[in-house]
Design an enzyme around this catalytic site. Structure first.
Site, short mmCIF file in Angstrom:
data_model
loop_
_atom_site.label_atom_id
_atom_site.label_comp_id
_atom_site.label_asym_id
_atom_site.label_seq_id
_atom_site.Cartn_x
_atom_site.Cartn_y
_atom_site.Cartn_z
N GLY A 186 -23.47 45.89 15.82
CA GLY A 186 -22.84 46.93 16.63
C GLY A 186 -22.88 46.53 18.09
O GLY A 186 -23.29 45.41 18.42
N SER A 187 -22.44 47.44 18.96
CA SER A 187 -22.39 47.15 20.40
C SER A 187 -23.78 47.32 21.02
O SER A 187 -24.74 47.70 20.33
CB SER A 187 -21.43 48.13 21.07
OG SER A 187 -21.98 49.43 21.03
N ASP A 193 -34.33 39.86 15.83
CA ASP A 193 -33.52 40.69 16.73
C ASP A 193 -32.72 39.80 17.68
O ASP A 193 -33.06 38.63 17.88
CB ASP A 193 -34.43 41.64 17.52
CG ASP A 193 -33.64 42.82 18.11
OD1 ASP A 193 -32.52 43.10 17.64
OD2 ASP A 193 -34.16 43.48 19.03
N GLU A 194 -31.67 40.36 18.28
CA GLU A 194 -30.80 39.66 19.24
C GLU A 194 -30.33 38.33 18.65
O GLU A 194 -30.32 37.29 19.34
CB GLU A 194 -31.54 39.43 20.57
CG GLU A 194 -32.05 40.69 21.23
CD GLU A 194 -30.95 41.62 21.78
OE1 GLU A 194 -29.76 41.26 21.69
OE2 GLU A 194 -31.30 42.71 22.25
N ALA A 195 -29.90 38.36 17.40
CA ALA A 195 -29.55 37.12 16.68
C ALA A 195 -28.34 36.42 17.28
O ALA A 195 -28.16 35.21 17.07
CB ALA A 195 -29.28 37.46 15.21
N CYS A 249 -19.60 56.41 23.61
CA CYS A 249 -18.80 55.91 24.73
C CYS A 249 -19.18 56.67 26.01
O CYS A 249 -19.15 57.91 26.03
CB CYS A 249 -17.30 56.09 24.44
SG CYS A 249 -16.27 55.62 25.84
N CYS A 268 -15.65 53.09 23.70
CA CYS A 268 -14.76 53.10 22.54
C CYS A 268 -13.57 52.18 22.84
O CYS A 268 -13.42 51.69 23.96
CB CYS A 268 -14.26 54.52 22.27
SG CYS A 268 -13.16 55.12 23.56
P1 ADP Z 1 -29.34 48.29 20.67
O1 ADP Z 1 -30.46 47.45 20.09
O2 ADP Z 1 -28.17 48.41 19.75
O3 ADP Z 1 -28.94 47.84 22.06
P2 ADP Z 1 -31.41 50.29 20.87
O4 ADP Z 1 -31.91 50.49 19.47
O5 ADP Z 1 -32.25 49.42 21.76
O6 ADP Z 1 -29.89 49.78 20.83
O7 ADP Z 1 -31.28 51.70 21.62
C1 ADP Z 1 -30.62 52.82 21.10
C2 ADP Z 1 -30.94 53.96 22.03
O8 ADP Z 1 -30.26 53.76 23.27
C3 ADP Z 1 -30.46 55.32 21.62
O9 ADP Z 1 -31.34 55.97 20.70
C4 ADP Z 1 -30.43 56.09 22.94
O10 ADP Z 1 -31.71 56.61 23.25
C5 ADP Z 1 -30.17 54.98 23.96
N1 ADP Z 1 -28.83 54.99 24.57
C6 ADP Z 1 -28.57 54.71 25.88
N2 ADP Z 1 -27.23 54.73 26.13
C7 ADP Z 1 -26.62 55.03 24.96
C8 ADP Z 1 -25.24 55.18 24.56
N3 ADP Z 1 -24.23 55.02 25.42
N4 ADP Z 1 -24.99 55.49 23.27
C9 ADP Z 1 -26.01 55.65 22.39
N5 ADP Z 1 -27.32 55.52 22.70
C10 ADP Z 1 -27.64 55.20 23.97
MG MG Z 2 -31.35 45.69 20.70
#
Ligand code: ADP
Ligand code: MG
Length: 210
Positions: free
Chosen positions: A23-24, A96-98, A153, A185
């Site tokens: 995902g993003s 993580d961060e693969a 978004c 988005c």
């Molecule tokens: P990723 O590893 O995909 O970057 P994380 O698991 O580290 O994501 O973090 C997810 C958390 O980021 C969410 O539970 C929320 O608290 C926080 N968050 C900050 N900005 C956003 C956003 N725009 N959309 C969803 N969650 C967000």
């Molecule tokens: Mg992450």
């Protein structure tokens, strides 16, 4: 949405397989990875966690989510080190961060899964231009289980699948946070600077109050 296997009968009969969480940025990949690894530990499985040594944004060793949950990991320079460090008694390997690893990660994950290990990989599926990122596409193609998670978004509140770069750099790898990236988005990603983010509004409000 299909996620990880939920019932015992959903699991393959052999022990090794590959799961990918993609995902993003801010979509909850790390949270979901930590959740699965924590549950494996509760089940008394031996868990090893790795991340690329170059990613020291939150902590040199811990894998940390944007929600502040964390789990201890081993930073590695190359995927080959994961093969050396994940000993014969390991049940589950989390990575993580693969997207920051090179293509050799695909063969390493295959070897781990072939040898009976449950491999859970989390990473960005697209870079800041919306292009498939590093080894993730091949990992998605070869995984038994794929979970795509979405952020919100920051322009319109819809589901976000893109990581929009607000920092002025054209390098594919630019380590950054909310100062450098926004979850967007498709329409807001395509609109670029014309789409107004909550971040922009906050800056404007702060300026107006000064
Ligand atoms: P990723 O590893 O995909 O970057 P994380 O698991 O580290 O994501 O973090 C997810 C958390 O980021 C969410 O539970 C929320 O608290 C926080 N968050 C900050 N900005 C956003 C956003 N725009 N959309 C969803 N969650 C967000
Ligand atoms: Mg992450």
């Amino acid at each position: 949405m299909f996620t990880e296997p939920r019932r015992l009968s959903d699991f393959p009969r052999h022990r090794g397989w590959l799961e990918v969480i993609c995902g993003s940025m801010f979509s909850g990949k790390t949270e979901e990875l930590i959740r699965r690894l924590t549950r494996a530990r509760i089940a008394r499985q031996r868990v090893e966690i790795f991340k690329p040594a170059l990613d020291t944004r939150y902590h040199a060793q811990d894998v940390v989510s944007h929600n502040q949950t964390s789990i201890r990991s081993t930073p590695v320079q190359t995927p080959a080190e994961i093969l050396l460090l994940a000993g014969g008694s390991t049940d589950v390997v989390g990575i993580d961060e693969a997207q920051f690893f090179d293509e050799s990660l695909v063969e390493v994950c295959k070897q781990l899964a072939d040898s009976g290990i449950r491999v859970i990989v989390a990473g960005l599926d697209m870079d800041y231009r919306g292009r498939p990122f590093g080894p993730i596409p091949a990992l998605l193609a070869t995984a038994e289980f794929v979970t795509k998670v979405h952020a919100v978004c920051v322009c319109c509140g819809e589901l976000a699948a893109y990581s929009y770069r607000i920092a002025a750099s054209e390098k594919q790898v630019l380590l950054g946070e909310t100062d450098s990236y926004e979850a967007r988005c498709r329409p807001c990603f395509l609109a670029g600077p014309a789409a107004k983010s909550w971040h922009d509004e906050q800056v404007a409000t702060n300026r107006a109050q000064q």
